[in-house]
Scaffold this motif. Structure first.
Motif, mmCIF file in Angstrom:
data_model
loop_
_atom_site.group_PDB
_atom_site.id
_atom_site.type_symbol
_atom_site.label_atom_id
_atom_site.label_comp_id
_atom_site.label_asym_id
_atom_site.label_seq_id
_atom_site.Cartn_x
_atom_site.Cartn_y
_atom_site.Cartn_z
ATOM 1 N N HIS A 422 17.338 41.802 54.065
ATOM 2 C CA HIS A 422 18.415 42.219 54.958
ATOM 3 C C HIS A 422 19.022 43.557 54.552
ATOM 4 C CE1 HIS A 422 18.729 39.129 57.934
ATOM 5 N NE2 HIS A 422 18.491 38.219 57.013
ATOM 6 N N THR A 424 21.289 46.452 53.518
ATOM 7 C CA THR A 424 22.417 46.406 52.586
ATOM 8 C C THR A 424 22.871 47.812 52.241
ATOM 9 O OG1 THR A 424 23.212 45.548 50.477
ATOM 10 C CG2 THR A 424 20.994 46.466 50.479
ATOM 11 N N HIS B 9 24.674 32.124 62.058
ATOM 12 C CA HIS B 9 25.913 32.823 62.386
ATOM 13 C C HIS B 9 26.122 33.869 61.301
ATOM 14 C CE1 HIS B 9 26.796 29.718 65.394
ATOM 15 N NE2 HIS B 9 26.344 28.856 64.495
ATOM 16 N N TYR B 10 26.236 35.089 61.671
ATOM 17 C CA TYR B 10 26.307 36.172 60.688
ATOM 18 C C TYR B 10 27.522 37.066 60.956
ATOM 19 C CZ TYR B 10 21.332 35.138 59.773
ATOM 20 O OH TYR B 10 20.135 34.552 59.455
ATOM 21 N N ASP B 11 27.991 37.743 59.916
ATOM 22 C CA ASP B 11 28.980 38.802 60.132
ATOM 23 C C ASP B 11 28.232 39.998 60.701
ATOM 24 O OD1 ASP B 11 30.992 37.317 59.063
ATOM 25 O OD2 ASP B 11 30.739 38.130 57.031
ATOM 26 N N THR B 12 28.837 40.704 61.614
ATOM 27 C CA THR B 12 28.146 41.858 62.187
ATOM 28 C C THR B 12 28.866 43.152 61.830
ATOM 29 O OG1 THR B 12 29.400 42.096 64.214
ATOM 30 C CG2 THR B 12 27.669 40.414 64.214
ATOM 31 N N ALA B 13 28.198 44.265 62.076
ATOM 32 C CA ALA B 13 28.799 45.571 61.809
ATOM 33 C C ALA B 13 29.177 46.258 63.130
ATOM 34 C CB ALA B 13 27.807 46.420 61.020
ATOM 35 N N TRP B 14 29.330 45.484 64.205
ATOM 36 C CA TRP B 14 29.650 46.086 65.492
ATOM 37 C C TRP B 14 31.167 46.207 65.702
ATOM 38 C CZ3 TRP B 14 25.841 42.008 67.771
ATOM 39 C CH2 TRP B 14 24.531 42.502 67.724
ATOM 40 N N PRO B 16 34.697 45.640 67.455
ATOM 41 C CA PRO B 16 35.247 44.554 68.273
ATOM 42 C C PRO B 16 35.210 44.957 69.754
ATOM 43 C CG PRO B 16 36.730 45.098 66.456
ATOM 44 C CD PRO B 16 35.656 46.147 66.465
ATOM 45 N N PHE B 21 27.756 41.783 71.303
ATOM 46 C CA PHE B 21 28.045 40.395 70.941
ATOM 47 C C PHE B 21 27.549 39.444 72.023
ATOM 48 C CE2 PHE B 21 31.279 42.740 68.514
ATOM 49 C CZ PHE B 21 31.060 42.217 67.250
ATOM 50 N N TYR B 56 21.172 39.592 62.903
ATOM 51 C CA TYR B 56 22.170 38.550 63.145
ATOM 52 C C TYR B 56 21.544 37.331 63.798
ATOM 53 C CZ TYR B 56 24.721 42.913 62.534
ATOM 54 O OH TYR B 56 25.164 44.124 62.055
#
Ligand SMILES: Cc1ncc(C[n+]2csc(CCOP(=O)(O)OP(=O)(O)O)c2C)c(N)n1
Ligand code: SF4
Ligand SMILES: [Mg+2]
Lengths: 561, 283
Positions: A422, A424, B9-14, B16, B21, B56
């Protein structure tokens, strides 16, 4: 009196069937047991112009082209004009009787009498074969193998023309170009560099090749396309070279041993993909067949101008190996080696060849294809779950699983990534991953093929070369040796990584070292200096698009020594 | 039974509010509806905000180079035709940097589903025009506004008679997920161009702008009618048609290769008897 060594040059326009006669004559010579070196020189056009197919033939092993011509098979007037100056003292020009040449050295052949127009090629083949002392039966069989099955009608006419040609020759004064016959000819193959690469790739288990046509690499791809159906591989003509290498990476990621083949310009387009293969640790074999640059350069000629390019192509730092075969046999063995390393060390590996070797037919002993195993794609099961595609290991090689082949999920990323693949931005992980990838290089540094040293260490002259120049350099050296000089040669068939301990002793022991390369700046000499500090000041460099010959090397040496 | 949770379920870097999403959600729904196990699916992406989507999702993933996801997907599908291969990447990635691969994919008709997150802008590099940006769209790179004509991927795909051509909107998740499910089920190349608001860099084509215009095709619409599809493909004014715009059942590319009828290329032996015969052909 018979000959043990001859140089034949067939010349004519593109589209005159010159390559077919050349191949047939060369094949007949190989079947009769002789050794050959073919040099093909052609212009970048489909019709017209001036092309040549030269066959150096010998009873003993011949390893290089030769400049002087013993038998000039001129299919047009221009060939006589252009190559008369190369004729050896006893040389003979075979030319149609209608061509206006008044030359003692010419033998005028009534081709029109011997054959209808479209068969006149076969008549020249027959006349040349007869003068060389080949058996009519043998030439006929070679012809039959090429045309017989598909066109029985044509074959019958061919056979008659051949017979007429041999009959005509028997009425001529005895030929002084007869080769001494070989009693029990060895069963050898006639193969050029590109054919050997293709055969080797098949034997290594190649299952996917994507390409965009570019001379002089195209024939590798066409050869493989021709065998794809029966050998169960996929050959796809991609929309461009960028697509080609990315397809190969995708196929390899999913488990198919993959290869691409191109020339300098196409490889330039692949450079980002090279870097992707390294980052995603995906095996891929990349064949770069060199031709003179920059840009489109001389599309159908030869050069060794892309050593530094291939060595450095692809942004970022990662390990790679670059092989540079010097003979057709080496094309075979080193292609397999590239596949093995790509699979073992999971990354891009290179084969650097050139137009001269690509098109140069030689007589080679059959390869042991029955016993050489294909590479095994590592799919070893892993105990620990979840699976980590880029697990940090001592030798840098991580256990490789394939997507869709088990319940394990495979994640690969062109971004810097964690052990599980993934993306990083953890900078300590970054450091570990850089080191992991580079550690793989240690593994194959321990297995580098040492350069081939021929001759005494305490020589007066040591000639250093790489790739396709091997034969010409060795022959130049042996000619000097027979003139009483102490000359040695050092040839690199793996040009990266360089392991100084393998060759520094030779360089330091020689009184004089000369690097011989087909480029204008001495790229191997520069690389050796960079890696070892040893400066090879004297160089013989040729960059007119033609292959080296022993003669051109000797001339080059005269001007610098 | 495959459930949404299988896809993680992942944290994203997009940012808000980003349309990505909703696309992610629609993708997961479609995978569940298709009852595909994560290990049966390979996501391939390029580089961009959209291209992060596979990170994700709990499946096989290959996140390659900007613009080059289609060739990687093509190679992977040919090496293992059993994989369900889905490409997810942006409009810049697919229509700009990878434009030649897009054209070739339309012609090749390989069984790969291409999901283009079309926000009509380069998100990751902070707001330059993309091939689908509207004429007049002002950015720091195009301070006087875009003067190039906007690229119409749907019209190009329909003109080329691609296998499956659809447009969706991230604001209509269920509709979109239905398109994705059908795209995956389609045997041949599927293009799903997804209109996606970028809250940070596209202040023209906003959520409201799309919502006002996106108009599902009526049930009576026949996507196998190519001439009708060409007309629909060119509509981009007050109303933007969404749904399956065109489809055909031409043979998928991979089915032209007999060797693939036996499944993946990995682990195949080399037929050394045939190989020897090939070699002897040089004798
Ligand atoms: C060869 C190359 N050129 C440029 C870039 C920089 N780059 C990364 S993403 C991107 C544009 C992304 O736009 P789009 O594909 O529309 O994705 P979005 O971020 O809008 O989802 C660019 C230009 C790159 N990564 N690689
Ligand atoms: S920049 Fe735009 S596309 Fe990217 S995450 Fe933010 S809103 Fe989404
Ligand atoms: Mg975008």
């Amino acid at each position: 009196m018979t000959r043990t060594d001859l140089n034949i040059l067939i010349g004519g326009e593109a589209g005159q069937g010159l390559i077919t006669i050349g191949q047939l004559l060369a094949k007949s010579l190989v079947r009769a047991g002789y050794s050959i070196v073919v040099t093909q020189s052609y212009q970048s056009r489909i019709r017209g112009g001036h092309n040549t197919f030269a066959i150096r033939v010998g009873l003993d092993e011949v390893i290089a082209p030769q400049e002087s011509v013993d038998l000039l098979v001129a299919l047009d007037r221009a060939t006589v004009t252009l190559h008369r100056q190369d004729l050896s003292p006893n040389g003979l020009i075979l030319v149609d009787e209608s061509v206006d040449v008044s030359d003692d050295a010419s033998l005028k052949v009534p081709y029109k009498q011997l054959a209808k127009d479209k068969f006149s090629n076969i008549a020249s083949l027959g006349v040349a074969g007869a003068l060389l002392g080949l058996e009519e039966k043998l030439v006929a069989r070679t012809l039959h193998d090429l045309f017989g099955k598909k066109h029985p009608q044509v074959m019958e006419e061919n056979r008659q023309v051949l017979e007429a040609a041999f009959r005509w020759c028997s009425g001529q004064p005895a030929s002084i170009h007869k080769l001494a016959p070989i009693a029990n000819p060895p069963q050898r193959l006639m193969m050029n560099g590109n054919e050997a690469i293709a055969l080797s790739a098949l034997s290594a288990g190649l299952k996917f090749l994507a390409f965009y046509p570019m001379t002089p690499s195209t024939s590798i791809c066409l050869n493989l396309a021709g065998h794809a159906g029966q050998m169960g591989l996929i050959v796809e003509q991609a929309e461009d070279e960028i697509a080609a290498i990315n397809m190969a990476i995708g196929a390899s990621f999913a488990g198919a041993p993959s290869m691409v083949a191109t020339s300098g310009g196409g490889f330039a387009l692949m450079a980002e993909g090279v870097s992707l293969a390294a980052m995603t640790e995906t095996p891929v074999v990349i064949v770069v067949s060199q031709r003179p640059g920059p840009a489109t350069g001389l599309p159908t000629r030869t050069e060794q101008g892309d050593l530094e390019f291939v060595l450095h192509a692809g942004h970022g730092e990662f390990p790679r190996a670059v092989f540079a075969p010097g003979t057709v046999e080496e094309c075979f063995h080193l292609t397999r080696r590239a596949f093995e390393l790509a699979e073992l060390y999971q990354g891009p590996m290179f084969l650097l060849t050139d137009q001269f070797l690509a098109d140069s037919y030689r007589a080679v002993m059959p390869f042991d294809v029955e016993n050489l195993p294909p590479v095994s794609v590592s799919t070893e099961a892993v105990g620990s779950s979840p699976y980590k595609r880029f697990a940090i290991t001592e030798n840098g090689v991580s256990p490789r699983l394939l997507p869709g082949m088990s319940e394990h999920l495979i994640v690969a990323d062109s971004d810097e990534h964690t052990e599980d693949g993934h993306i990083t931005e953890d900078l300590s992980v970054r450091r570990q991953m850089v080191e992991k990838r580079l550690r793989k290089g240690r593994g194959f540094r321990a297995e580098v093929i040492p350069p081939d040293m021929e001759g005494q260490d305490k020589s007066d002259l040591l000639m250093v070369s790489w790739g396709s120049s091997k034969g010409p350099v060795k022959e130049a050296a042996s000619r000097l040796r027979s003139g009483g000089q102490r000359v040695a040669t050092l040839h690199f068939s793996q040009v990266w990584p360089l392991m100084p301990e393998q060759f520094m002793g030779h360089l330091e022991a020689a009184r004089q070292v000369v690097c011989v390369e087909i480029n204008a700046t001495g790229q191997l000499a520069r690389l050796i200096r960079r890696e070892t500090g040893f400066q090879i000041k004297k160089k013989v460099l040729q960059y007119d698009g033609l292959p080296l010959t022993p003669e051109s090397i000797l001339r080059g040496l005269m001007t610098i020594l | 039974m495959v459930t949404i949770d299988d896809y993680g379920h992942y944290d994203t870097a997009w940012c808000p509010g980003c349309g990505n999403f909703s696309i992610l959600k629609a993708v997961k729904q479609a995978l569940v509806a298709s009852q595909l196990e994560p290990h049966e699916v390979l996501f391939v992406s390029g580089i961009g905000q959209a291209a992060k989507a596979p990170h994700y999702l709990n499946a096989n993933r290959f996140n390659g180079l900007h613009g080059r996801s289609l060739p990687v997907a093509t190679g992977a599908k040919l090496a293992n035709p059993k994989l369900t291969v889905i490409v997810e990447s942006g409009d810049g990635c697919n229509y700009g940097e990878g434009g030649n691969h897009f054209l070739a994919a339309l012609r090749r008709n390989i069984d790969v589903t291409l999901l283009v997150h079309n926000n009509q802008v380069y998100g990751l590099t902070k707001g330059q025009a993309s091939p689908t940006s509207a004429e007049g769209f002002v950015t720091k790179a195009q301070p006087e506004g875009v003067t190039l004509r906007s690229f119409n991927p749907i019209a190009v795909a329909v003109a080329m008679q691609a296998g499956f051509v659809a447009r969706g909107f991230s604001g209509m998740i269920d509709h979109l997920s239905g398109l994705i499910q059908q795209g995956i089920a389609h045997r041949g190349f599927s293009l799903i161009d997804v209109l996606q608001p970028c809250v940070s860099f596209n202040k023209v084509n906003t959520f409201a702008w799309y919502k006002d215009r996106c108009d599902p095709l009526p049930p009576a619409y026949d996507p196998t009618d190519w001439e009708a599809a060409m007309k629909v493909a060119r509509q981009w004014e007050d109303k933007i048609p969404i749904g399956i715009i065109y489809r055909n059942d031409l043979l998928p590319f991979e089915e032209h290769f007999p060797v693939l009828s036996q499944g993946p290329l990995v682990g195949r032996n080399v037929d050394r008897v045939k190989l020897k015969r090939i070699m002897e052909g040089y004798g």
